[in-house]
Design an enzyme around this catalytic site. Sequence first.
Site, PDB file in Angstrom:
ATOM      1  N   TYR A   1      -7.232  14.809   0.782  1.00  0.00           N
ATOM      2  CA  TYR A   1      -6.355  15.627  -0.047  1.00  0.00           C
ATOM      3  C   TYR A   1      -7.190  16.311  -1.133  1.00  0.00           C
ATOM      4  CZ  TYR A   1      -2.814  13.201   2.638  1.00  0.00           C
ATOM      5  OH  TYR A   1      -2.062  12.721   3.681  1.00  0.00           O
TER       6      TYR A   1
ATOM      7  N   ARG B   1      -7.827   5.786  -5.890  1.00  0.00           N
ATOM      8  CA  ARG B   1      -8.077   5.505  -4.467  1.00  0.00           C
ATOM      9  C   ARG B   1      -9.123   6.496  -3.964  1.00  0.00           C
ATOM     10  NH1 ARG B   1      -4.332   4.127   0.781  1.00  0.00           N
ATOM     11  NH2 ARG B   1      -4.187   2.187  -0.390  1.00  0.00           N
TER      12      ARG B   1
ATOM     13  N   SER C   1       0.818  -1.201   0.000  1.00  0.00           N
ATOM     14  CA  SER C   1       0.000   0.000   0.000  1.00  0.00           C
ATOM     15  C   SER C   1       0.858   1.259   0.000  1.00  0.00           C
ATOM     16  CB  SER C   1      -0.893  -0.009   1.247  1.00  0.00           C
ATOM     17  OG  SER C   1      -1.914   0.945   1.144  1.00  0.00           O
ATOM     18  N   PRO C   2       0.384   2.347  -0.627  1.00  0.00           N
ATOM     19  CA  PRO C   2       1.132   3.605  -0.568  1.00  0.00           C
ATOM     20  C   PRO C   2       1.282   4.069   0.879  1.00  0.00           C
ATOM     21  CG  PRO C   2      -0.614   3.719  -2.211  1.00  0.00           C
ATOM     22  CD  PRO C   2      -0.844   2.466  -1.432  1.00  0.00           C
TER      23      PRO C   2
ATOM     24  N   GLY D   1      -0.062  -2.511   4.194  1.00  0.00           N
ATOM     25  CA  GLY D   1       0.897  -1.445   4.438  1.00  0.00           C
ATOM     26  C   GLY D   1       1.804  -1.697   5.612  1.00  0.00           C
ATOM     27  N   ARG D   2       1.318  -1.448   6.817  1.00  0.00           N
ATOM     28  CA  ARG D   2       2.182  -1.492   8.001  1.00  0.00           C
ATOM     29  C   ARG D   2       2.827  -2.852   8.214  1.00  0.00           C
ATOM     30  NH1 ARG D   2      -2.195   2.047  11.266  1.00  0.00           N
ATOM     31  NH2 ARG D   2      -1.402   4.098  10.658  1.00  0.00           N
TER      32      ARG D   2
ATOM     33  N   GLN E   1       1.479   6.607  -7.283  1.00  0.00           N
ATOM     34  CA  GLN E   1       0.281   7.278  -6.769  1.00  0.00           C
ATOM     35  C   GLN E   1       0.494   8.778  -6.889  1.00  0.00           C
ATOM     36  OE1 GLN E   1      -0.883   7.845  -2.531  1.00  0.00           O
ATOM     37  NE2 GLN E   1      -2.562   6.431  -3.005  1.00  0.00           N
TER      38      GLN E   1
END
Length: 794
Positions: free
Chosen positions: A573, A621, A414-415, A718-719, A492
């Site tokens: 964003y 996304r 994941s970004p 991700g993490r 991304q």
Amino acid sequence: MKIAIIGGGPGGLYLAALLKQLDPAHEITVWERNAPDDTFGFGVVFSDETLGGIENADTVFSAAMSRQFARWTDIDIHYRGESHTVGGQGFAAMGRKDLLHLLQERCRELGVTLRFSTPAPEVAGLRASHDLVVGADGVNSGVRTAHADAFRPSLDRRHSKYMWLGTDRVFEAFQFFVKETEWGVVQVHGYPYSDTGSTFIVEMHEDVWRRAGFDATEGAVFAPGVSDEPAVARIRELFADELGGHRLFANNSKWLNFTTVRNERWHHGNLVLIGDAAHTAHFSIGSGTKLAMEDALALAACLHEHPDTQSALSAYESERRPVVESTQRAAQASLEWFENIGRYTGQEPTQFCFNLLTRSRRITYDNLRTRDQEFADRVDTAFAAAQGLEAGAPAMFQPFRIGRLELKNRVVVSPMDMYSAVDGVPGDFHLVHLGSKAMGGAGLVMTEMVCVSPEGRITPGCTGLWNDEQLRSWQRIVSFVHDRSTARIGLQLGHSGRKGSTRLMWEGMDEPLAEDNWEVVGPSALPYGPGSPVPRELTRSALDALTAEFVAAARRGAEAGFDLLELHCAHGYLLSSFLSPLANRRTDRYGGSPANRLRFPLEVFDAVRAVWPAERPMTVRISATDWAPDGTTEEDAVEIARAFIAHGAAAIDVSTGQVTKDERPAYGRSYQTPFADRIRHEAAAGTGAAVIAVGAIASWDDVNSILLAGRADLCAVGRTHLYDPHWTLHAAADQDYRGPAAAWPVQFGAGSRKPPTARTDAVRPRLSLLRADPAGESVHLRWKPLGDGVPVVG
């Protein structure tokens, strides 16, 4: 202690019995407004875990219960004319009336005062005359209502109608009858509870209920104990085949909407709530009786272990609340699955059954494989066959195409913003970060949000693609990924909007810069949160300039060699803030209606798609909910996804939130996956577009479960990849998979097996006189009582 218990259900009675055992000097009175033989409902189900606790707490009562149990391990799912059986689950059930009689008898043996057919005195008087008052008076608790200011309850009335019935057809196992009718899907949850009867719960969405005409008695007021006989008669007809000539019984049976009860506090002074008065969990994952008796056990233990009532009640709530909230999260997922069951009736039968079984996320693919390997093999085979693939690899290691881009497996890194660039230029850190994840086995590695301009950065440490120096650095990273791994790498692209000009994450996330800050922009002059700068509202010419920045960055991304471009329209964003009514209050053609709020993000998408190479896919996304009142909803997210797919998005990457500081997310394992599930079935179905699930997906078992159930096509992790850059390769090793979807770099091949440990190295002696049956115990235990309560293995 002098203790008053309001409510003579299983929770209140069990608490009284346990407290009296721990200290016979306790003076305990139970008030119950109903007669001792009055009970509503039929059977109750217990888990092995709960039964173990009951056995440890009171062996006499446990032994009496065990003589009453119906036991089985199978679940039968009847769907589209087929019956599928899954074994190895483990259930024990008994009649509710039998349970109450045992508890009443145990309380009398121990000297508890039982007052049936007697409403409890006023709570205020009881609190003044007793050391402890317990509200065990159920879902419609008068104690809770009278003290709502202290407990602060929330009551979530759900969207399905259900009716609790019984039958003298003795089921052999847990039964799910999924019936597709002209009005919609109606389902039955059924299970045996004795050698003479079974519980038969009928459930359907309220819309189906109305279309079927069950609302004919909606305004009727039934006296206590009186059932909705017209509805029961129709149910007998509707499920005549399933009843097989057996009778259907009512017992105060009428249509209900399940209400999920939560309370901010469970105790106040010397007053405490247990069981359904404090919390409820949908019947599809088990029994409220189970939770109530577990509450009783914990409360009795805490009162015995602590020197004063207040510390005991605080300890009780601290101990039980995490357990209950975990159960309620699973129950919420399960009840929402059944509310939306019509969404899944197009699935192939084996996948539908797997989806049903894993709906709460407590049962996973690996659980099922351990319990019933034959069924798990069928799930694997059906998944591969539905996509024209060879069976044999775990779902996460099956290949997948996003548009024309072939991925070796279904794991996406994941970004994740790293805040480690200098003037937007990615450096050695980014080479190691992204390169290690690519060499670690993922099919697709995504960059962090790469910003289209200096003013589009979130922080001074964010990367960009607004100049050629940044382009050359990204080319180096992309080349490394392509040369040293079989992964693909995606770009991304985004703009921070009103969330820009902030400090590095570890210096204060979303905190404005103290100096060298820059102007932030947005659809409206609304700050992200308290202390955030007010953005400049974008004009028409400014929107054109921003679109040109996205286009220029996309051209550089194509030149850098990225395999895929994802447009960042999530997390508050710039493009996300246009989509959300919480950030977009414009009155021109870019604000107001959902279609207007979509207009600018779609313009940017179209402009970028026009310059991005046609053979390379573009994805988007989105935040599927703002987790805040009056924000983007699930329904909005479906329409947003549909719009982007119609404009050529090859995949929708489904995230949530981060649009407002006032959000209140419902965190939990895989907590965002239900949004991906809905978008996949309602927006992406039949379009060829893929759906990516993301958010607290932390194990390979969860990845496989999500994919096999059809909730998403790929999983972004991700993490977990920060914890272990080689997580994907290690997941393959854990599953004994070796193949092209998880090929180790040749340099690391010697490490492709788990290092031995003391546990794996030890040679164990034989410690049993007789060897176990090589075939093992059957996973299929059916309830076929022979008159002596003995179940049959079959």
